[in-house]
Design an enzyme around this catalytic site. Sequence first.
Site, PDB file in Angstrom:
ATOM      1  N   ASN A 214      -8.984 -13.218 -53.794  1.00 27.67           N
ATOM      2  CA  ASN A 214      -7.668 -13.859 -54.581  1.00 27.67           C
ATOM      3  C   ASN A 214      -6.473 -13.745 -53.957  1.00 27.67           C
ATOM      4  O   ASN A 214      -6.246 -12.599 -53.182  1.00 27.67           O
ATOM      5  CB  ASN A 214      -7.644 -13.391 -56.052  1.00 27.67           C
ATOM      6  CG  ASN A 214      -6.969 -11.980 -56.113  1.00 27.67           C
ATOM      7  OD1 ASN A 214      -5.501 -12.052 -56.096  1.00 27.67           O
ATOM      8  ND2 ASN A 214      -7.428 -10.895 -56.260  1.00 27.67           N
TER       9      ASN A 214
ATOM     10  N   ASN B 146       1.228  -2.207 -65.167  1.00 24.67           N
ATOM     11  CA  ASN B 146       1.310  -2.287 -63.689  1.00 24.67           C
ATOM     12  C   ASN B 146       2.608  -2.623 -63.263  1.00 24.67           C
ATOM     13  O   ASN B 146       2.886  -3.794 -63.421  1.00 24.67           O
ATOM     14  CB  ASN B 146      -0.053  -3.379 -63.277  1.00 24.67           C
ATOM     15  CG  ASN B 146      -0.404  -3.326 -61.750  1.00 24.67           C
ATOM     16  OD1 ASN B 146      -0.005  -3.956 -61.005  1.00 24.67           O
ATOM     17  ND2 ASN B 146      -1.304  -2.344 -61.453  1.00 24.67           N
TER      18      ASN B 146
ATOM     19  N   CYS C 266      -0.721  -3.917 -53.587  1.00 21.69           N
ATOM     20  CA  CYS C 266      -1.181  -5.562 -53.737  1.00 21.69           C
ATOM     21  C   CYS C 266      -1.144  -5.888 -52.356  1.00 21.69           C
ATOM     22  O   CYS C 266      -0.144  -5.897 -51.442  1.00 21.69           O
ATOM     23  CB  CYS C 266      -0.273  -6.324 -54.749  1.00 21.69           C
ATOM     24  SG  CYS C 266      -0.812  -8.241 -54.368  1.00 21.69           S
TER      25      CYS C 266
HETATM   26  C1  LIG Z   1      -7.282 -12.321 -59.805  1.00 24.08           C
HETATM   27  C2  LIG Z   1      -7.031 -10.959 -59.484  1.00 24.08           C
HETATM   28  C3  LIG Z   1      -5.824 -10.564 -59.611  1.00 24.08           C
HETATM   29  C4  LIG Z   1      -5.509  -9.223 -59.517  1.00 24.08           C
HETATM   30  N1  LIG Z   1      -4.145  -8.586 -59.939  1.00 24.08           N
HETATM   31  C5  LIG Z   1      -3.785  -7.616 -59.687  1.00 24.08           C
HETATM   32  C6  LIG Z   1      -2.407  -7.030 -60.010  1.00 24.08           C
HETATM   33  O1  LIG Z   1      -1.729  -7.746 -60.532  1.00 24.08           O
HETATM   34  N2  LIG Z   1      -1.979  -5.741 -59.896  1.00 24.08           N
HETATM   35  C7  LIG Z   1      -3.030  -4.809 -59.335  1.00 24.08           C
HETATM   36  O2  LIG Z   1      -2.661  -3.706 -59.339  1.00 24.08           O
HETATM   37  N3  LIG Z   1      -4.350  -5.190 -58.998  1.00 24.08           N
HETATM   38  C8  LIG Z   1      -4.659  -6.538 -59.063  1.00 24.08           C
HETATM   39  N4  LIG Z   1      -6.029  -7.014 -58.826  1.00 24.08           N
HETATM   40  C9  LIG Z   1      -6.992  -5.844 -58.339  1.00 24.08           C
HETATM   41  C10 LIG Z   1      -7.631  -5.341 -59.706  1.00 24.08           C
HETATM   42  O3  LIG Z   1      -7.165  -4.752 -60.541  1.00 24.08           O
HETATM   43  C11 LIG Z   1      -8.885  -4.429 -58.879  1.00 24.08           C
HETATM   44  O4  LIG Z   1      -8.435  -3.370 -58.333  1.00 24.08           O
HETATM   45  C12 LIG Z   1      -9.836  -4.918 -57.848  1.00 24.08           C
HETATM   46  O5  LIG Z   1     -10.218  -6.533 -58.461  1.00 24.08           O
HETATM   47  C13 LIG Z   1     -11.028  -4.650 -58.019  1.00 24.08           C
HETATM   48  O6  LIG Z   1     -11.854  -4.171 -59.024  1.00 24.08           O
HETATM   49  P1  LIG Z   1     -12.952  -5.654 -59.194  1.00 24.08           P
HETATM   50  O7  LIG Z   1     -13.980  -5.451 -58.304  1.00 24.08           O
HETATM   51  O8  LIG Z   1     -13.572  -4.771 -60.859  1.00 24.08           O
HETATM   52  O9  LIG Z   1     -12.415  -6.656 -59.664  1.00 24.08           O
HETATM   53  C14 LIG Z   1      -6.276  -8.227 -59.173  1.00 24.08           C
HETATM   54  C15 LIG Z   1      -7.659  -8.640 -58.792  1.00 24.08           C
HETATM   55  C16 LIG Z   1      -8.079  -9.880 -58.987  1.00 24.08           C
HETATM   56  C17 LIG Z   1      -9.643 -10.327 -58.792  1.00 24.08           C
END
Ligand SMILES: Cc1cc2nc3c(=O)[nH]c(=O)nc-3n(C[C@H](O)[C@H](O)[C@H](O)COP(=O)(O)O)c2cc1C
Lengths: 306, 271
Positions: free
Chosen positions: A70, A100, A131
């Site tokens: 993403n 966040n 990020c």
């Molecule tokens: C579409 C998307 C948007 C995300 N936006 C943020 C965000 O705004 N702030 C943040 O700290 N992490 C963001 N993340 C990271 C997730 O919070 C998480 O750390 C990461 O996806 C790993 O976990 P998962 O494999 O369960 O998705 C985002 C992840 C995805 C997939």
Amino acid sequence: MARDLSVQIGSLSLKNPIIAASGCFGYGLEYAGSLDIGALGGVASKGLFLNAREGHAPPRIVETPSGMLNAIGLQGIGVHRYISEKLPELRRLGVTNIVNVCGTTIDEYCEVSRALTDAEGVHAIELNISCPNIKEGGIQFGCIQESTYAVVSAVRKATTLPLIPKLTPNVTDVASFARQCEDAGADGVSLVNTFLAMAIDIETRRPKLTNGMGGLSGPAIRPIAVRMVYECAQAVKIPIIGMGGITCAEDVIEFIIAGAAAVQVGTANFVDPFVWNKLIDGLTSYMERHDIARITDLTNTMTKGK
Amino acid sequence: MAIDVLAEILTNRALSADYNVVEFAAPDLARLAEPGQFVMVKTSLGNDPLLRRPFSIFEILRDATGQPRGVSILNKRVGVGTNLIYSTKPGDRLNVLGPLGQPWPRQTADEHWMVAGGVGLAPFVTLAETLAKTNARMRLFYGGRSASDLYYASLFETLGATLVLTTEDGSQGEKGRVTAPLERALSARGTTNVTLYTCGPTPMMRAVATLGAAHHCQTFVSLEQVMGCGMGGCYSCVVQVNDHATPHFVRSCIEGPVFDASRIIWDALVH
Ligand SMILES: Cc1cc2nc3c(=O)[nH]c(=O)nc-3n(C[C@H](O)[C@H](O)[C@H](O)COP(=O)(O)O)c2cc1C
């Protein structure tokens, strides 16, 4: 026997260790019509700056083997609209709000944090220094140890809320960053954010995301995330919130054994927005099977050696 | 409210080497569904492909007494997920999440004209059924590459719609683009108040939106963006709209998929 799923991270009390991950659950309210978001351990909001942000031009996601990239670019409404438009309803629904917080400068991180500290209904700050998708701010604070220390200690002075910096996995030694956070007064750390990654359309030879690169999440990253949580657990005493590729209760348990006090679930919520009860039920039955009274008794219990 | 059902596939009808219609047993979901809404279908039981795929609710299936018993989707093979959908068998079970998104708004125009290209026919069966209940006057402008791309036209006829068919190769109906007869009809309509509804390839929808604006017709589009979650969680399916001082991105899964066409900034729309 009732199983105790509650977890404490500094002064943050979670009724259970399952939190919706930032950026993967909107502001929470999007899901309120379909499930009881107050029943979750917590909801980590979409990343918020001081002002609204538009984010990147689509396409913003691309599917990859057992995962996705993403590059949303932190589209968001800004902290003040969050406080006035989202918090009242979140409060009414009894949601544990972990906000966040993003910034392009240390001052911005502090100002956003101050606004949230003054607002009613914020339970913790998750400091997004990780990020991978924006040019300035975010990850630059997460990839240099001195910067991590500087931003965490500055925000520490700006807020009395539980402070949980969110770490990037895009570093060689993630545990050293966890240590900087601990030294700077953090109440816990959360990890991992996404792995900087890329996918190319071989017909057009263009990157599949408009932004070029994006962050990899989902089951594909889980073993690396587990390793990183384990490394941090060896290095710091503050609680760790683990995440990266969790899809089922077994995955939650793996992170907890590796050293996590709580976990977050991101991508799996896209696949199954009703995953939460399944995780809680699976966790509870595991505790029964292994005669574990309190979930905190499972944290950091990996057997080493033979 | 959305629900997730592990739904049994009742039938899988191949319409051609690329198109098929899959019927799912999902009475609770079908009861909630409104015309123009969509579902997110998990095309595998494991992690590959990981994400669900959005599909317009094609038909709301009913039993002999008229009670909703499920939904169908119109599928076109374009990638991994749609290939899996194409090759499903009756008795297979897939997770279907829905109903999602904003339905077609109710309009009180004299006439309702639907403009569909190829698989863009999908959100119009439910609209036509709803309009038919009020005896509203409707037309379907339906274009495809060739005759084999045009399906279900007779169903619309049964519902009382006047059909205008076009194919690019001239194998059925008028040869050329569907917007040609649409433009003639708009010019010839006199004082009749017409609402336009469109779904299909982006250039076609854009052309319809332009015609609608030029002829002062309320125009609605159903957009089909790449979606991650369908519920507003991920911010991936955004489209740029112009209803504030500056253009801004809105999530097509919860503000759409149906939009007032005049809001859309077409230059920013990917396809
Ligand atoms: C579409 C998307 C948007 C995300 N936006 C943020 C965000 O705004 N702030 C943040 O700290 N992490 C963001 N993340 C990271 C997730 O919070 C998480 O750390 C990461 O996806 C790993 O976990 P998962 O494999 O369960 O998705 C985002 C992840 C995805 C997939």
